[in-house]
Design a protein around this motif. Sequence first.
Motif, PDB file in Angstrom:
ATOM      1  N   VAL A   1     -91.740  28.076   3.203  1.00  0.00           N
ATOM      2  CA  VAL A   1     -91.190  29.070   2.258  1.00  0.00           C
ATOM      3  C   VAL A   1     -90.836  30.266   2.878  1.00  0.00           C
ATOM      4  O   VAL A   1     -91.638  30.938   3.686  1.00  0.00           O
ATOM      5  N   VAL A   2     -89.422  30.635   2.501  1.00  0.00           N
ATOM      6  CA  VAL A   2     -89.167  32.168   3.045  1.00  0.00           C
ATOM      7  C   VAL A   2     -89.183  33.063   1.558  1.00  0.00           C
ATOM      8  O   VAL A   2     -88.980  32.639   0.764  1.00  0.00           O
ATOM      9  N   ARG A   3     -89.979  34.188   1.969  1.00  0.00           N
ATOM     10  CA  ARG A   3     -90.399  35.096   0.975  1.00  0.00           C
ATOM     11  C   ARG A   3     -89.612  36.468   0.975  1.00  0.00           C
ATOM     12  O   ARG A   3     -89.228  36.807   2.206  1.00  0.00           O
ATOM     13  N   GLY A   4     -89.192  36.888   0.015  1.00  0.00           N
ATOM     14  CA  GLY A   4     -88.461  38.187  -0.021  1.00  0.00           C
ATOM     15  C   GLY A   4     -89.374  39.293   0.290  1.00  0.00           C
ATOM     16  O   GLY A   4     -90.575  39.084   0.536  1.00  0.00           O
ATOM     17  N   ILE A   5     -88.987  40.559   0.308  1.00  0.00           N
ATOM     18  CA  ILE A   5     -89.814  42.009   0.525  1.00  0.00           C
ATOM     19  C   ILE A   5     -90.629  41.968  -0.563  1.00  0.00           C
ATOM     20  O   ILE A   5     -91.820  42.332  -0.293  1.00  0.00           O
TER      21      ILE A   5
ATOM     22  N   HIS B   1     -86.335  31.058  -0.666  1.00  0.00           N
ATOM     23  CA  HIS B   1     -85.946  29.732  -0.297  1.00  0.00           C
ATOM     24  C   HIS B   1     -86.912  28.951   0.225  1.00  0.00           C
ATOM     25  O   HIS B   1     -88.018  29.309   0.765  1.00  0.00           O
ATOM     26  N   SER B   2     -86.837  27.518   0.107  1.00  0.00           N
ATOM     27  CA  SER B   2     -87.985  26.662   0.697  1.00  0.00           C
ATOM     28  C   SER B   2     -87.127  25.587   1.425  1.00  0.00           C
ATOM     29  O   SER B   2     -86.040  24.981   1.053  1.00  0.00           O
TER      30      SER B   2
END
Length: 184
Positions: free
Chosen positions: A76-80, A86-87
């Motif tokens: 999982v990519v997380r924002g600030i 996105h995953s």
Amino acid sequence: MADGSSIQDFRYRIRREATGAVNWLKRQWRESRWFRWGLILLAVLLAGWLILWALLARDLPDAETLLEYEPPLPTVVRGINGDIVHSYARERRVQLQYADFPEELINAYLAAEDKTFFSHGGIDAGGLVGAVVDYVSKVGSDERAVGGSTITQQVAKNILLTNEYSVTRKLKEMLLARRIEGVL
């Protein structure tokens, strides 16, 4: 003194009954050809079973590896702000706990897959007999027989074994299912 004599009487009775059983076995062995052949057949079957078990069980994976099993989850990519941007994954999976599933869903799944899940100990004898009968009836054809596997056997196949279609794999699956039930 009464206790000592009753213990001696008990020991005497056990010794007498054991001697009587041994004498009966010796007499049957000498006098009955069917008894001799039956015992020899029983010994050969037992030895064959032990050899088969030793050959199958020697290279099986350890069921305790399931205690640390982690299914592949998406990256999982997380924002600030911490929201998921996105995953990335080969399979879309979400990890849930047992308590997260509604009881009706659990009951429906068990009704469809393994009615005796909480009582069979890893191997469903009735399902196994049905699978053996179906397998024997389809020998020589290109049809695949019904599985007869419990959920525990399916876990053993999918996580610890290969997906080959053979009697050997099925026997290994049964051994692992018993071990998994003991561990988990």
